[in-house]
Design a protein around this motif. Structure first.
Motif, PDB file in Angstrom:
ATOM      1  N   GLN A   1       2.233   1.771  -3.496  1.00 55.84           N
ATOM      2  CA  GLN A   1       1.185   2.308  -4.375  1.00 55.84           C
ATOM      3  C   GLN A   1       0.943   3.782  -4.081  1.00 55.84           C
ATOM      4  O   GLN A   1       0.741   4.611  -4.985  1.00 55.84           O
ATOM      5  CB  GLN A   1      -0.112   1.509  -4.180  1.00 55.84           C
ATOM      6  N   SER A   2       0.959   4.121  -2.796  1.00 55.03           N
ATOM      7  CA  SER A   2       0.752   5.526  -2.422  1.00 55.03           C
ATOM      8  C   SER A   2       1.880   6.394  -2.963  1.00 55.03           C
ATOM      9  O   SER A   2       1.646   7.506  -3.475  1.00 55.03           O
ATOM     10  CB  SER A   2       0.644   5.645  -0.902  1.00 55.03           C
ATOM     11  N   ASP A   3       3.122   5.903  -2.856  1.00 56.01           N
ATOM     12  CA  ASP A   3       4.257   6.668  -3.363  1.00 56.01           C
ATOM     13  C   ASP A   3       4.189   6.806  -4.885  1.00 56.01           C
ATOM     14  O   ASP A   3       4.538   7.875  -5.443  1.00 56.01           O
ATOM     15  CB  ASP A   3       5.569   5.987  -2.959  1.00 56.01           C
TER      16      ASP A   3
ATOM     17  N   ARG B   1       1.957   0.332 -11.031  1.00 60.07           N
ATOM     18  CA  ARG B   1       0.735   0.247 -10.259  1.00 60.07           C
ATOM     19  C   ARG B   1       0.066  -1.101 -10.496  1.00 60.07           C
ATOM     20  O   ARG B   1      -0.436  -1.734  -9.557  1.00 60.07           O
ATOM     21  CB  ARG B   1      -0.204   1.383 -10.657  1.00 60.07           C
TER      22      ARG B   1
ATOM     23  N   LEU C   1       1.454   6.879  -6.709  1.00 62.37           N
ATOM     24  CA  LEU C   1       0.423   7.885  -6.961  1.00 62.37           C
ATOM     25  C   LEU C   1       0.950   9.276  -6.685  1.00 62.37           C
ATOM     26  O   LEU C   1       0.681  10.234  -7.421  1.00 62.37           O
ATOM     27  CB  LEU C   1      -0.821   7.597  -6.109  1.00 62.37           C
ATOM     28  N   GLU C   2       1.701   9.411  -5.556  1.00 65.59           N
ATOM     29  CA  GLU C   2       2.259  10.721  -5.219  1.00 65.59           C
ATOM     30  C   GLU C   2       3.267  11.160  -6.302  1.00 65.59           C
ATOM     31  O   GLU C   2       3.292  12.353  -6.679  1.00 65.59           O
ATOM     32  CB  GLU C   2       2.937  10.659  -3.849  1.00 65.59           C
TER      33      GLU C   2
ATOM     34  N   PHE D   1       0.817  -1.205   0.000  1.00 66.06           N
ATOM     35  CA  PHE D   1       0.000   0.000   0.000  1.00 66.06           C
ATOM     36  C   PHE D   1       0.852   1.257   0.000  1.00 66.06           C
ATOM     37  O   PHE D   1       0.536   2.278  -0.654  1.00 66.06           O
ATOM     38  CB  PHE D   1      -0.933   0.002   1.223  1.00 66.06           C
ATOM     39  N   ALA D   2       1.975   1.220   0.746  1.00 65.10           N
ATOM     40  CA  ALA D   2       2.853   2.394   0.800  1.00 65.10           C
ATOM     41  C   ALA D   2       3.494   2.653  -0.564  1.00 65.10           C
ATOM     42  O   ALA D   2       3.613   3.814  -1.013  1.00 65.10           O
ATOM     43  CB  ALA D   2       3.929   2.192   1.866  1.00 65.10           C
TER      44      ALA D   2
END
Length: 783
Positions: free
Chosen positions: A64-66, A177, A68-69, A61-62
């Motif tokens: 994927q978050s990075d 992703r 996206l960021e 999840f981290a």
């Protein structure tokens, strides 16, 4: 196969049972603890695996978050640059500046989190493109500031290039992703699998812990609890006297205790069997005793057992008497007190014994010896009493018969003693006149022929007096009434005194006497002086009488073994034949009369031996031959005095010299001849007036009236005893100081001591020795 498994289990169980209790306790405690530790460890491992799976998911999840960021920062930065270029407003540059600042940090955060090689390869491609995109945007921004707000061809070319880079970035980022989505699904599945495995491990640990606890409980039950319960049951059975099965084979403490209980059970059974046999033998023995009544009582005195001897003696059967109080065996006059006293004595002292009359069933009486013993159990608690009764009526009658015979013998002996004493008194009283007047005539007449006749009278009278004394002594010894008054004396002095008294007897026959006692000058003996002197005089007299003319007599003394004084008296006579030695110390045996005309009573040696033995000594014939005999006296040594005992030297008094101060003499005497003799003797000695009194009471009256200078008192008076007269004289202040000389025919030492104890100044015996009488008279008046 199953048999070997069962054998293995049995062997394992046996090995466990053989272990000591301490080791069993450690095993029982350790097993659930180990199972618990294993369960906790499995839970810990499952929890760690679960956390790791969750960490994988969180990392995905981290990432994927990075991603996206990263995509957002690039898009916003590009949009800001385009807005600036179109408007020239610098406010649109804030997202671009933010992208410049944060994108390096985003890559720095993502790189440690990505472990997938495919994703790491994509990251390695994306990172240069991102920084290339940023560089293109910076370039476009610089150009836009120079030509702002116009867009030239170069700027368009730069925008196209940046778009190309951005499109590629979008493609790469989309791939990442998608890959992360795939990884997220995989890691989610792995996390679910790990959580399922953790649950299984937890369940397994719980089951294992439960199995360990159950196993510990089973081991506790089988190894300890059930066996302890079995031991408790065995102990109850043992206490109840029930037989026990054989002990366990286990070699631990409980097994040893089980075997010990089994051994104790067998031992108790054996002892119980032996006790039953012993009780049966004792019962048979008690029942078989017919001479003794043996029975038991409870603490209240009721009969609880009864043997055949008790039935024979008392007449009751067991059925009749058991349960009844034992007081019914006692006479009516003793029944209320004596049984209770016997029980109390037995309870206090453990045993009570006595004799007395008892009553049979038929009412007849018998004399019984009774022993009552208190009974106690093993803890000392009272259980009752045992009683043994013996019928000794025949013995009682025999004892009474013997006692009556003894009393009769004592009465006869007393009658004999009284007869002999009276005989002595009756003989001494006339002898007193015969010898007394003969002595007076001897003093008054000088004619030789008459003197010789008087000497014969005196010799015969004194011989008769000696016979009387010896007969009385023999009678006292036979009656056990010979009284001795022992004192500590110098042995050498008594021997020399006896020799001095015997020398006048030796002179007419020319017998020389040699004395050798210098070695015992400091030796003392505990003897009756008068009796010891009597023994020595008798032996010296015999040695003189049975010696040859001009013979020799030797007296010697020595210390023998064990502190014994030996006195040897040797003569040079003809000796004693062997066939007469056994009669030497028998009464009335005069062994020398066959060959020697010397006089004698035949009592001297017998009496002398009795007297010496009464003084813890002995008298024997130690040697004899044709050249003479030796008699030896043995007496115990009392002490080695070393001069501590004062020597007594008798004061010699001249009897021919009259003493002054004697004017009146009261003579209390019932025999006229004795009174006449005393008057004649006094008339030749002084001018004193003699006041006669034939009664004791009259004598007391005359003593108070005349206050005489001297009182002569006889013991045997018609009205009252002379000793009572003496007591009254000494109790009266008027007559207390008048000296009293007792003159009695009772020649015993007891009479002499009683008279002196009552206050007599002197004690003389009849017949009187006139010279001795006058000497004592002078001694008393001189005091």
């Amino acid at each position: 196969m199953s048999g070997s498994i069962e054998t293995g289990r049995t062997g394992l169980k046996a090995r466990f049972l053989d272990q000591p209790l301490a080791r069993k306790g450690v095993t029982v405690i350790s097993l659930p603890l180990v199972c618990l530790l294993i369960a906790l460890g499995s839970v810990f491992l499952a929890d760690r695996e679960s956390r790791r799976a969750e960490d994988y998911v969180r990392v995905t999840f981290a990432i994927q978050s990075d991603i996206l960021e990263l995509h957002a920062l690039l898009a916003e930065g590009a949009s800001g640059v385009r807005g600036f270029l179109l408007t020239g407003d610098t406010a649109f540059l804030a997202p671009f500046e933010k992208a410049n600042d944060e994108l390096p940090g985003v890559f720095a955060t993502m790189r440690p989190l990505i472990t997938d090689s495919e994703q790491r390869a994509r990251l390695d491609v994306i990172e240069p493109l991102v920084f290339q995109k940023l560089a293109g945007l910076n370039d476009l921004l610089q150009k836009g500031r120079v030509n702002a707000p116009l867009v030239n061809d170069e700027m368009r070319r730069t925008l196209v290039e940046n778009k190309t880079v951005l499109d590629e970035l979008r493609t790469r980022i989309q791939q990442m992703r998608e890959r992360e989505s795939v990884l997220l699904e995989e890691r989610t599945r792995q996390a679910d699998a790990i959580r399922d495995r953790a649950r299984l491990i937890t369940i397994f640990g719980a089951i294992f812990g439960l199995v360990g606890c159950v196993a510990a409980i089973i081991l506790m039950l089988n190894g300890i609890v059930r066996r302890v319960a079995s031991l408790q049951k065995s102990a109850y059975s043992l206490a109840a006297g029930q037989p026990l099965a054989s002990g366990e084979a286990a070699r631990d403490e409980l097994g040893a205790l089980s075997r010990a209980l089994g051994d104790a059970s067998r031992l108790l059974k054996e002892r119980e069997r032996a006790l039953r046999e012993s009780e049966e033998r004792f019962r048979l023995l008690v029942d078989g005793v017919h001479d003794y009544g043996i029975f038991a009582l409870d603490q209240e005195g009721r009969v609880v057992s009864w043997n055949a001897g008790a039935e024979r003696i008392k007449g009751y059967t067991a059925a009749e008497i058991i349960g009844e109080h034992f007081s019914r065996f006692y006479p009516e006059e003793d029944r209320a007190t004596l049984p209770r006293q016997e029980i109390e004595r037995a309870a206090v002292y453990g045993r009570a014994e006595g004799e007395g009359w008892r009553v049979r069933k038929d009412g007849s009486r018998f004399w019984a010896n009774v022993v009552m013993t208190a009974l106690h159990d093993e803890n000392g608690n009272p259980r009752g009493f045992s009683k043994i009764t013996r019928d000794i009526t025949d013995r009682k009658h025999a004892e009474e018969t013997v006692l009556a015979a003894r009393r009769e013998a004592e009465r006869a002996n007393e009658a004999k003693s009284a007869f002999l004493s009276r005989l002595s008194h009756e003989f001494r009283t006339p002898l007193n006149s015969i010898l007394g007047f003969a002595q007076i005539l001897e003093m008054d007449i000088d004619d030789p022929e008459t003197q010789a006749s008087l000497a014969q009278i005196l010799t015969a009278g004194r011989h008769l007096l000696s016979l009387i004394d010896e007969i009385l002594d023999i009678a006292r010894i036979e009656a056990g009434r010979m009284e001795l008054y022992t004192e500590t004396l110098h042995a050498s002095e008594v021997i020399r005194e006896a020799v001095d008294l015997a020398r006048p007897l030796a002179k007419p026959r020319g017998v020389s006497i040699t004395v050798a006692v210098n070695d015992i000058e400091e030796v003392a003996v505990m003897v009756d002086r008068r009796r010891f002197l009597q023994v020595l005089l008798n032996l010296l007299s015999n040695a003189i009488k049975f010696n040859r003319e001009q013979g020799e007599l030797r007296v010697s003394a020595r210390l023998a073994v064990n502190d014994i004084l030996a006195i040897d008296i040797s003569d040079t006579g003809s000796g004693i034949p062997d066939n007469k030695k056994n009669r030497l110390f028998q009464p009335f045996e005069r062994l020398g009369t066959d060959s020697n005309a010397t006089s004698g009573t035949g009592l001297g040696l017998a009496l002398s031996r009795h007297l010496v033995e009464a003084m813890s000594g002995s008298l024997d014939l130690s040697s004899t031959s044709t050249e003479g005999s030796t008699f030896t006296v043995l007496v115990p040594v009392a002490a080695h005095l070393g001069g501590l005992l004062p020597k007594v030297i008798a004061e010699k008094v001249d009897v021919s010299m009259p003493r002054g101060g004697l004017n009146t003499v009261l003579c209390i005497e019932d025999n006229p001849a004795s009174l006449s003799l005393i008057e004649n003797a006094l008339a030749r000695h002084s001018d004193a007036k003699v006041i006669p009194a034939m009664l004791g009471s009259l004598g007391l009256t005359l003593a108070r009236q005349h206050r005489p200078d001297l009182i002569l008192l006889d013991i045997d008076l018609p009205d009252i005893s002379g000793l009572d007269v003496l007591k009254n004289l000494k109790a009266d202040a008027q007559t207390r100081d008048i000296p009293v000389i007792v003159i009695s025919a009772d020649a015993t030492e007891v009479a002499r001591r009683r008279a002196l104890r009552e206050g007599a100044a002197h004690f003389l015996t009849k017949p009187l020795d006139i010279k001795r009488f006058l000497q004592v008279l002078d001694e008393v008046m001189a005091q």
